[in-house]
Design a protein around this motif. Structure first.
Motif, PDB file in Angstrom:
ATOM      1  N   GLU A 162       0.835  -1.191   0.000  1.00  0.00           N
ATOM      2  CA  GLU A 162       0.000   0.000   0.000  1.00  0.00           C
ATOM      3  C   GLU A 162       0.875   1.248   0.000  1.00  0.00           C
ATOM      4  N   PRO A 163       0.975   1.939  -1.150  1.00  0.00           N
ATOM      5  CA  PRO A 163       1.708   3.206  -1.148  1.00  0.00           C
ATOM      6  C   PRO A 163       0.976   4.252  -0.326  1.00  0.00           C
ATOM      7  N   LEU A 169       0.219   4.139  -7.692  1.00  0.00           N
ATOM      8  CA  LEU A 169       0.154   2.699  -7.455  1.00  0.00           C
ATOM      9  C   LEU A 169       1.490   2.141  -7.017  1.00  0.00           C
ATOM     10  N   VAL A 170       2.565   2.904  -7.172  1.00  0.00           N
ATOM     11  CA  VAL A 170       3.896   2.468  -6.760  1.00  0.00           C
ATOM     12  C   VAL A 170       4.495   3.544  -5.875  1.00  0.00           C
ATOM     13  N   ALA A 198      11.968   9.013  -5.516  1.00  0.00           N
ATOM     14  CA  ALA A 198      12.062   7.742  -4.806  1.00  0.00           C
ATOM     15  C   ALA A 198      11.542   6.600  -5.675  1.00  0.00           C
ATOM     16  N   ILE A 199      10.483   6.863  -6.441  1.00  0.00           N
ATOM     17  CA  ILE A 199       9.958   5.832  -7.327  1.00  0.00           C
ATOM     18  C   ILE A 199      10.984   5.495  -8.406  1.00  0.00           C
ATOM     19  N   ASP A 365       3.215   6.187   6.040  1.00  0.00           N
ATOM     20  CA  ASP A 365       4.317   5.886   5.127  1.00  0.00           C
ATOM     21  C   ASP A 365       3.862   4.788   4.175  1.00  0.00           C
ATOM     22  N   ASP A 366       4.669   4.601   3.101  1.00  0.00           N
ATOM     23  CA  ASP A 366       4.441   3.447   2.243  1.00  0.00           C
ATOM     24  C   ASP A 366       4.528   2.176   3.081  1.00  0.00           C
ATOM     25  N   LEU A 367       3.853   1.127   2.636  1.00  0.00           N
ATOM     26  CA  LEU A 367       3.746  -0.081   3.450  1.00  0.00           C
ATOM     27  C   LEU A 367       3.883  -1.318   2.568  1.00  0.00           C
TER      28      LEU A 367
END
Length: 380
Positions: A162-163, A169-170, A198-199, A365-367
């Motif tokens: 889960e972003p 989506l990423v 970051a992506i 945060d991203d997970l």
């Protein structure tokens, strides 16, 4: 040689011809008819109470605007036609009042109806374009981060990703699984920072992993290849005036033996769940994150730990461990793992739900959370 399979491909339903006539999210026609009739009945009741037909019926002119915001063009045209009839006929038959007022009201009804149909078509077209763009983004995500679960001859990997930004989506968290001649390699990592830079780093690291996992015979040489990818990305970033980034990562090497290899690059250690016990896996030397190897004068080394059949390895990023409650406490992952006997898919989803509840529904945060189990086809 191990083979990489996707254990349960997700459903991919595309748009059909009927979707164009009844776009997703529009109300049923019977509800539209009912709302229109009720609104008309209210307006007629007000006419009877006030005796001011022109002003009260004029309120119905705005009904197509509400239809344009929610209904399909066909439904909006139906509402507009009905409103035009309800407004124009009584106004035309009214013996009193200035003719100019009645003509203007009738023209307003027709104009508002036509504009409502146009607005509805424009909205549906814009929503369809957004759906196409999101479908394209989803296809790109499947190339960057393969859908879970994934199955090889050695392991079954399931999990949740889960972003932080739901419109992307990423995110900066990454994972991948590679079936190689030397067994299965599993990667989980977390890129420093957020946003598109970051992506970009995440894409480079995943690409390097997929290429090097099939080329490098040892886990340490695979990690060295990832280090090189991060360094090259940072060199390019500096040339564009962007800051350098590092990546925390954990790389596993799983084959037919009971013992499993792990190299930790500043990442959260995995947890082993087996026979009701929860153990933080020892990763040997805690090495620096990817991109920082030049700061230390020691090579990365591999550690070994027992990964028996029936056990589950839990890998995660700090989006789980650093979830905070309203009073600032961090999510107690090890304590929440104790006593869990969920299947791989339920383990990760239940943990994410539990962490979200712990943080009062706020994702910080991203997970990424992965559950790794021995493949049901592999007998140790």
């Amino acid at each position: 040689m191990s083979r990489l399979l996707r254990a349960a491909p997700p459903s991919t339903r595309g748009p059909t011809d009927s979707d164009e006539d009844s776009p997703i999210g529009t109300p049923p026609t019977r509800n539209v008819v009912l709302t229109t009739v009720v609104s008309t009945a209210v307006a007629v009741a007000l006419v009877l109470l006030t005796g001011t037909a022109v002003l009260v019926l004029g309120l119905l002119v705005f009904l197509p605007a509400f239809a344009a915001a929610r209904c399909s063009p066909r439904q909006t045209a139906m509402v507009s036609t009905w409103v035009c009839a309800i407004v124009i006929i009584p106004v035309a038959l009214q013996p009193t009042g200035r003719i100019v007022d009645r003509v203007v009201l009738s023209l307003f009804a027709v104009a508002f109806g036509a504009l409502a149909v146009y607005a509805s078509r424009a909205r549906i077209s814009r929503e369809a374009e957004l759906v196409r763009l999101r479908s394209t983004a989803a296809a790109m995500q499947r190339q960057i981060l393969r859908p879970l679960p994934m199955l090889t001859d050695d392991v079954l990997v399931d999990g949740v990703y889960e972003p932080l930004q739901q419109d992307k989506l990423v995110g900066g968290d990454i994972y991948d699984v590679a079936a190689t001649p030397w067994g299965t390699r599993v990667l989980i990592g977390d890129v420093q920072g957020k946003g598109l830079p970051a992506i970009g780093m995440a894409i480079d690291v995943v690409g390097a992993f997929r290429e090097a996992a099939h080329r490098e015979p040892t886990v340490t040489s695979l990690v060295d290849a990832l280090e090189g990818a991060v360094v090259r990305h940072n060199d390019d970033a500096l040339g564009r005036g962007e800051p350098e980034r590092f990546v925390t990562a954990l790389v596993l090497g799983v084959d037919g033996a009971v013992d499993t290899q792990v190299v930790s690059c500043g990442h959260i250690p995995p947890y082993l769940l087996h026979a009701g016990d929860v153990t933080a896996v020892g990763v040997g030397t805690e090495h620096v994150p990817l991109g920082l190897a030049k700061l230390v004068d020691e090579p990365r080394t591999v550690a070994w730990f027992a990964f028996p059949a029936g056990a589950t390895l839990l890998l995660c990023t700090d989006g789980l461990t650093e979830a905070r409650s309203p009073d600032g406490a961090f999510y107690p992952l090890e304590a929440r793992l104790s006593g869990r006997t969920d299947t791989a898919d339920r383990l990760t989803s239940s943990l994410v739900d539990d962490a979200r509840s712990f943080a009062a529904g706020v994702q910080q945060d991203d997970l990424a959370v992965l559950a790794v189990r021995r493949s049901p086809h592999r007998a140790l």
